[in-house]
Write an enzyme that holds these catalytic residues in place. Structure first.
Site, PDB file in Angstrom:
ATOM      1  CB  THR A   8      17.650  39.220  15.094  1.00 62.93           C
ATOM      2  OG1 THR A   8      18.434  38.495  14.707  1.00 62.93           O
ATOM      3  CG2 THR A   8      17.787  39.613  16.222  1.00 62.93           C
ATOM      4  CD  GLU A  44      22.160  34.202  11.410  1.00 63.59           C
ATOM      5  OE1 GLU A  44      21.967  35.085  11.199  1.00 63.59           O
ATOM      6  OE2 GLU A  44      22.119  33.407   9.740  1.00 63.59           O
ATOM      7  N   GLY A  85      18.600  42.656  12.498  1.00 60.58           N
ATOM      8  CA  GLY A  85      18.927  42.844  11.375  1.00 60.58           C
ATOM      9  C   GLY A  85      20.114  42.533  11.287  1.00 60.58           C
TER      10      GLY A  85
HETATM   11  N1  GLY Z   1      22.184  36.210  13.704  1.00 60.72           N
HETATM   12  C1  GLY Z   1      22.464  37.098  13.987  1.00 60.72           C
HETATM   13  C2  GLY Z   1      23.310  38.041  14.931  1.00 60.72           C
HETATM   14  O1  GLY Z   1      23.619  37.396  15.859  1.00 60.72           O
HETATM   15  O2  GLY Z   1      23.534  39.292  15.016  1.00 60.72           O
END
Ligand code: GLY
Length: 596
Positions: free
Chosen positions: A417, A437, A502
């Site tokens: 991210t 992701e 994170g």
């Molecule tokens: N894939 C990271 C989130 O959406 O929190």
């Protein structure tokens, strides 16, 4: 441990080696045109120097902070020419998708929080991926109904949700844009065609993921040319990405969601060797951005506002801060283990509620009002009244206007991210967190960009002991996120834009950034540099190599299990003061803040 010490500890431990490594290792292979991944302009050098000195970048009119200097410069060029924060975001995102492809891009999804200066209103837009219409709750289970191993689910077509980022770019531009749409793609197209220098972080991540990247021919050809991982400083061109952006620039996002690009996306997912998926051209054609009500919590006379479901970001950050409100952690300070006991256990209690109640509210009733109700948070805060770590944390019973029995979530979330913060000369403020992701997403590459693995943000199990899990997979549903793009308001005016990558630690990174700034009086760069101590489920993660490790003994004595590890947040923030703008970028990554 003084504030200065905290910050110096981090800057010497993390920033200086990173820069030194960049200099030492930046030997471009033959034929490379440029060895400096940052582009090396005077403005970029000044921004990097400010970050190294742990000082915010100052500006009067506009500011942009993001994860890569080339992306920041693309946004700065748009802002300097009179563009809005929404315009600049499109330029930043499209360059990030090229130079930081492991983290975000047009194959992923994003959430955007916008303060509109003219109408003095906050809007949140949901550009989260959707589950394909053909998805079933057993998507990530084996023939016995047991959850798949994480990377067996991630790598390939099965994890790919309908990308939302292109539609979000278009919707933000439609609402708030001032610059012609095609212009916003120029920087990314130029860098993709001329080539850019691979950054140390990108090179490291490619090397450590080479086996997975190597499973798919298009991905391998790009990241592992001639079978070897790209090196720092190697010049990388991406003509396929340039062509995709040219199509979107000239024909709008229909060029992405319908026609040959959509057909290629669906075919790539369906034909992924070993792990095909079910994303169809219909899923792409019907994708829509959703406007959601902003979720705000009052903390220390400020309103902390962000993204509601399907993100758990604003609800969980809001719960943590709401539970801390009765405690004077400002007086205790950042060196106090007692501060971190309160923060850690408030976070554990909030994560317990998150696991039980938070999911896509279009599919599952989410007790958003009950979870942030001051009476409920006061009751949860009373649980923090002891001296030791809570022996266990269970979800509470917030007021709920639906009778619904839900089981606890079992999602696995690993960090990738990226976060973008922008203020324009018109006073508009943008805070956007964007993702594919996992690092490199599904590892599937099509037309020059990576496809997300966002569906693995769903719970792999659909039920527990026959009770449904809120974040289970359903067709068309959006997986729960931890992304927490935030705008802090004071007396109805924006004073801070902040957010981070994170995984589910995003929530702790954002909460402690706000605490550092509001409770401990750190300047915004110091607040981002503060060594991390994060507790979600009981184990206390302390940032290795920093002064956070000094908390190890006292926290262990309180009963916490301790884990020393890297905590690679990527916070980017802009403070809006009466005297101007102050920008900050996380010393743990390659980003900068830049303004004029
Ligand atoms: N894939 C990271 C989130 O959406 O929190």
């Amino acid at each position: 441990m003084t504030r200065t010490l905290i910050c110096l500890a981090l800057s010497t431990a993390l920033v200086l080696p990173a820069l030194a490594q960049e200099t030492a290792d930046s030997v471009a292979p033959e034929g490379a045109a440029r060895t400096d991944f940052s582009g090396g302009s005077a403005a970029v050098e000044a921004a990097l120097a400010a970050k190294e000195a742990n000082k915010p970048v100052e500006a009067d009119k506009w500011m942009v902070a993001a994860a890569n200097p080339l992306a920041v410069e693309a946004g700065a060029d748009i802002l300097r020419a009179g563009g809005s924060a929404a315009d600049a975001m499109v330029a930043v995102q499209t360059v990030l998708g090229l130079v930081e492809p492991q983290s975000s891009g047009i194959g992923g999804g994003a959430f955007l929080v916008w303060y509109d200066a003219a109408s003095e209103t906050l809007t949140t837009l949901d550009g989260r991926e959707t589950a394909p219409l053909a998805a079933t709750p057993r998507l990530f289970q084996d023939e016995n109904g047991e959850p798949l191993k994480f990377f067996d689910a991630v790598v390939g077509g099965r994890s790919v949700g309908t990308p939302g980022t292109p539609a979000l770019l278009a919707e933000a531009h439609r609402r708030w844009g001032r610059t012609p749409w095609p212009t916003l793609f120029d920087a990314a197209i130029d860098h993709a065609e001329d080539g850019f220098a691979v950054s140390p972080r990108l090179a490291d991540l490619i090397a450590s993921d080479a086996e997975r990247l190597g499973r798919f021919p298009a991905t391998a050809a790009y990241f592992l040319p001639d079978g070897a991982p790209l090196q720092v400083g190697q010049i990388l061109r991406n003509p396929d990405y340039a062509a995709t952006l040219r199509a979107i620039a000239s024909d709008g996002i229909d060029a992405f969601y319908t026609g040959p690009i959509a057909a290629d996306i669906a075919a790539t997912v369906a034909n992924a060797p070993g792990n095909p998926g079910m994303l169809s051209q219909l899923d792409l054609a019907i994708y829509e951005v959703r406007e959601r009500a902003p979720v705000c919590t009052t903390y220390r006379a400020h309103d902390i506002c962000g993204m509601g479901p399907p993100s758990s970001g604003a609800l969980t950050v809001g719960q943590i801060l709401g539970m801390l409100a009765p405690y004077d952690i400002g007086k205790l300070g950042p060196q106090s283990a007692e501060s971190w006991r309160l923060i850690g256990d408030a976070s554990r209690l909030a994560f317990a509620d998150r696991g039980r109640y938070m999911a896509d509210s279009d599919f599952v009733p989410v007790p958003a009002r009950g979870l942030l109700d001051p009476g409920y948070l006061k009751q949860r805060a009373e649980l923090l009244g002891g001296d030791d770590a809570l022996p266990e944390t269970a979800p509470g019973t917030p007021e709920f206007d639906h009778a619904l029995l839900l089981a606890d979530d079992e999602s696995i979330e690993l960090p990738s991210t990226s976060h973008i913060s922008i203020v324009d000369q018109y006073g508009n403020v943008l805070s956007m967190t964007t993702t594919i992701e996992n690092g490199f997403g599904s590892r599937l590459m099509v037309r020059g960009f990576l496809l997300n693995n966002e569906l693995t943000d769903f719970s792999f199990r659909s039920h527990s002991d026959g009770v449904p899990i809120a974040n289970r997979i359903e067709p068309g549903k959006r997986p729960r996120s931890s992304m927490a793009p935030t705008i802090v308001m004071k007396d109805g005016k924006p004073v801070l834009a902040i957010g981070s990558p994170g995984g589910s630690r995003i929530i702790g990174y954002v909460a402690s950034g706000i605490i550092g700034w509001l409770d401990w009086g750190l300047n915004i760069q110091e607040a981002l540099s503060l060594p991390h101590a994060i507790n979600r489920f009981g184990t206390y993660d302390l940032e290795a190599g920093t002064d956070a490790t000094k908390l190890q003994e006292p926290l262990a004595a309180m009963g916490y299990e301790i884990n020393l590890r890297d905590l690679t947040s990527g916070l980017h923030a802009i403070e809006i003061t009466a005297d101007g703008l102050l920008g900050a970028a996380d010393p743990r990554r390659e980003g900068i803040a830049m303004g004029e």
